[in-house]
Design an enzyme around this catalytic site. Sequence first.
Site, PDB file in Angstrom:
ATOM      1  CE  LYS A  72     -21.436 -19.707 -20.177  1.00 25.59           C
ATOM      2  NZ  LYS A  72     -22.263 -20.594 -21.328  1.00 25.59           N
ATOM      3  CG  ASP A 108     -24.907 -23.352 -20.906  1.00 26.01           C
ATOM      4  OD1 ASP A 108     -25.719 -21.775 -21.804  1.00 26.01           O
ATOM      5  OD2 ASP A 108     -24.232 -22.563 -20.794  1.00 26.01           O
TER       6      ASP A 108
END
Length: 285
Positions: A72, A108
């Site tokens: 990520k 997220d």
Amino acid sequence: MNYIKGTTLLAGLIGNPVKHSKSPQMHNTAFEALGLDYVYLAFEIPQGNLKKAVEAMKTLNAIGFNVTMPFKTEIIKYLDDISEEARIMGSVNTVKNENGRLIGYNTDGSGFIKSLDEKGVNYVEEKVVILGAGGAARAIATQLAYDGAAEVVLFNRTLGKAEEIAENINASIPTCRCRGLEMDESLLKEEIRDAAILVNCTSVGMKPNIDKSIIPSPEVLHKDLFVADIVYEPRKTKLLEFAERAGCRYMNGLMMVIWQGALAFNIWTQKDMPVDLIKKAVFEE
Ligand code: ATR
């Protein structure tokens, strides 16, 4: 998957491991339900092969892809542009291919915010206490700060990680005051007293350790507090049992998972994922 044909375009997930991911079922169910000519596959990429994987997605003309652990942060150097929130977090979980330009986003934190919005929970100008300082805590704390929370306090077993996130938020989002503190029961109780929301961003309480909670008892909570757990296996963690006993409103992490997917889906397709269908078809709710 009977609809796949010569025109079908690729979307997907790159990470390691990926086999446990619910994203392929979520996105393929939604593509099929909406009659969209896309297919979503999960690719397990060995460490060191991220650059090749990103180039491959571009070469194959994928519409976009999700990124998960451990890539990520590393993914950012291979992207052409990145949203402001993702830049502050230093973390991307969604990439859109815009005619060969790769744009990074992070859904997220915004997925978590959507699940709060759905419950009618206000965080603007409020204080939020977060347990944990891993990737999920960073995304949620940063997004809450970005979207208007006045104060964010992160408690973590390893103090340095909480302090680092707090410093980053304070340096990037001046409207929010953020602090990192060491796990301590009396300090926790004191900080929770004037908080509107408590979020567990650790894996404590997740199957198979279902009898564990970072919060030691319902007495640490108060009835005006909204309690969120990012864990959704089991649906009601020990923390959420405590929340119920203390008279708090609460939610588990299921809708955060669905909304992070739905927001990525929208970035790629400009269409709304049918979240109620996904809840039933993929998560049996
Ligand atoms: P994620 O990316 O899902 O957030 P992570 O980066 O591994 O996962 O972070 C896990 C978080 O849970 C961390 O804050 C971790 O605390 P440390 O930073 O001290 O490791 C926390 N955590 C995990 N198990 C824990 C436990 N038994 N007690 C307290 N905190 C725990």
